[in-house]
Design a protein around this motif. Structure first.
Motif, PDB file in Angstrom:
ATOM      1  N   GLU A   1       0.858  -1.184   0.000  1.00  0.00           N
ATOM      2  CA  GLU A   1       0.000   0.000   0.000  1.00  0.00           C
ATOM      3  C   GLU A   1       0.891   1.231   0.000  1.00  0.00           C
ATOM      4  OE1 GLU A   1      -3.674   1.835   2.594  1.00  0.00           O
ATOM      5  OE2 GLU A   1      -3.433  -0.338   2.516  1.00  0.00           O
TER       6      GLU A   1
ATOM      7  N   MET B   1      -8.025   1.723  -3.758  1.00  0.00           N
ATOM      8  CA  MET B   1      -6.734   1.768  -3.079  1.00  0.00           C
ATOM      9  C   MET B   1      -5.742   0.840  -3.770  1.00  0.00           C
ATOM     10  SD  MET B   1      -7.563   3.891  -0.670  1.00  0.00           S
ATOM     11  CE  MET B   1      -6.238   3.773   0.527  1.00  0.00           C
ATOM     12  N   ASP B   2      -4.481   0.951  -3.369  1.00  0.00           N
ATOM     13  CA  ASP B   2      -3.435   0.109  -3.940  1.00  0.00           C
ATOM     14  C   ASP B   2      -3.738  -1.372  -3.725  1.00  0.00           C
ATOM     15  OD1 ASP B   2      -2.051   2.364  -4.658  1.00  0.00           O
ATOM     16  OD2 ASP B   2      -0.714   2.332  -2.920  1.00  0.00           O
TER      17      ASP B   2
END
Length: 386
Positions: A132, A285-286
């Motif tokens: 992340e 999100m990642d």
């Protein structure tokens, strides 16, 4: 009692059958195929246990320290200290009883095992499934730090490796990229042609805000308003504590003028892919990788995925996939319309996309690489080293 040089303890932080859980099954199968003596330690019972036992791997349920993000907040510190203490005691006792020659640590959120392995003189191999880059650098560094005790670190994408480089450069020197092996049915169901009636959209995975499931419904609503009928299937469930998000999705679906099927969790995904036209992977999100996107390609279905992080590696480079900006429902709707308009051409390219994914994500090659890493052998031909 002497140590069995072929004994391997596999530790994993959950017992479900989502992305990293499925990869654990492939890893264990590879270790068993290599003739290693495998025991799996899990913190709880769940559907993963039956799958492991079916392939011949004994399973021990032990108290385990799993480093969740909520434990890093001040209100979670008492629980962190308590579970860390009990987890360390349980892990030490298990290592004393099993005396493994090697420990395969699946994911970075069970940080005690590499350290305890080092103290017990066992080799440890950490397999990183998380990345992340948008998160706090110091928290990322804290998560990666215990894995400096491992002799080898496997990562599932170049994005994951670059995230390690950003957070903890010292760890990068022992890291190696091993792309996920993704299982596929021997023969996938061809897409329907012509494309008549409602466009069948499929989402597979956790129902959580970071996965962008609400964007699927928003894009479907936009498409419906443009005059194209749609039907959405959501295959998955919410994390414990995120039931509010599933309720929000149900309210959003009720407000739309199209059919939405909350299908729940199923271990067998291929029938749902066979009934779909297009797979959506709209993470906000990642993501360290994107097994789900690869599964869509293997099923001969067009895939629309967020153009970010590991999803770019998983879904990029295929004529039948579309990468769109994260958190953009309009971009999803536009990509859906484009694919529908070009359907005969897309269908023609789906078999070649599947063939490429089969070569790139062969489970047998993945299993061999995991077995080589755990047994301490040098990487074989085709090993991706960073």
């Amino acid at each position: 009692m002497s140590r069995d040089p072929k004994s391997v303890l596999v530790v994993h932080p959950g017992a479900e059958l989502f992305g990293s859980d499925r990869m654990l099954l492939e890893s264990v199968e590879g270790l068993l195929e290599a003739g290693l003596h495998v025991t799996v330690a899990l913190p709880s019972d769940g559907p993963l246990v039956a799958e492991l036992k079916a392939m011949g791997a004994p399973v021990d349920i032990v108290p385990m320290f799993v480093l969740r993000k909520q434990l890093l907040k001040p209100h979670g510190w008492p629980m962190l200290l308590r579970t860390a203490l009990f987890g360390a005691i349980a892990a030490w006792r298990m290592l004393s009883r099993r005396r493994p020659a090697a420990i395969y640590v699946s994911t970075i959120i069970i940080p005690q095992w590499p350290l305890l392995a080092r103290l017990r003189g066992a080799r440890s191999i950490s397999h990183v499934h998380e990345a992340e880059r948008s998160g706090n650098r110091w928290i990322n560094r804290l998560l990666y730090l215990p894995h400096l005790a491992s002799q080898r670190v496997l990562v599932n994408s170049r994005f994951s490796q670059e995230t390690i480089r950003w957070a903890l450069p010292a760890l990068i020197r022992r890291s190696e990229i091993v792309y996920n092996g993704v299982a596929s049915p021997p023969h996938s169901t061809p897409p329907r042609e012509p494309l008549e009636g409602a466009l069948r959209l499929l989402y597979m995975g956790r129902l959580s805000p970071r996965k962008g499931v609400d964007l699927v419904l928003e894009a479907a609503d936009l498409l419906q308003r443009r005059g194209r009928q749609v039907k959405v299937t959501l295959l998955g469930t919410a994390f414990t504590g995120y039931e509010w998000y599933e309720e929000q999705l149900r309210e959003q679906a009720a407000d739309g003028d199209f059919e939405v099927d909350f299908a729940g969790f199923h271990t067998e995904i291929w029938p749902f892919l066979a009934e779909s036209d297009i797979l959506l992977v709209p993470s906000r999100m990642d993501e360290p990788f994107g097994n789900t996107a690869v599964e869509g390609i293997l099923a001969q279905r067009p895939v629309i995925a967020s153009d970010s992080s590991g999803l770019r590696e998983a879904a990029g480079g295929y004529a039948t996939s579309r990468l769109i900006p994260p958190d953009d429902a309009k971009a999803i709707a536009d990509a859906l319309a484009e694919i529908a308009d070009l359907w005969p051409f897309i269908v023609n390219d789906l078999p070649s996309s599947r063939d490429r994914a089969l070569r790139r994500h062969s489970p047998s090659v993945y299993r061999q690489r995991i077995a080589s890493a755990v047994s301490g052998r040098s990487p074989g031909t085709g090993w991706n080293k960073g």
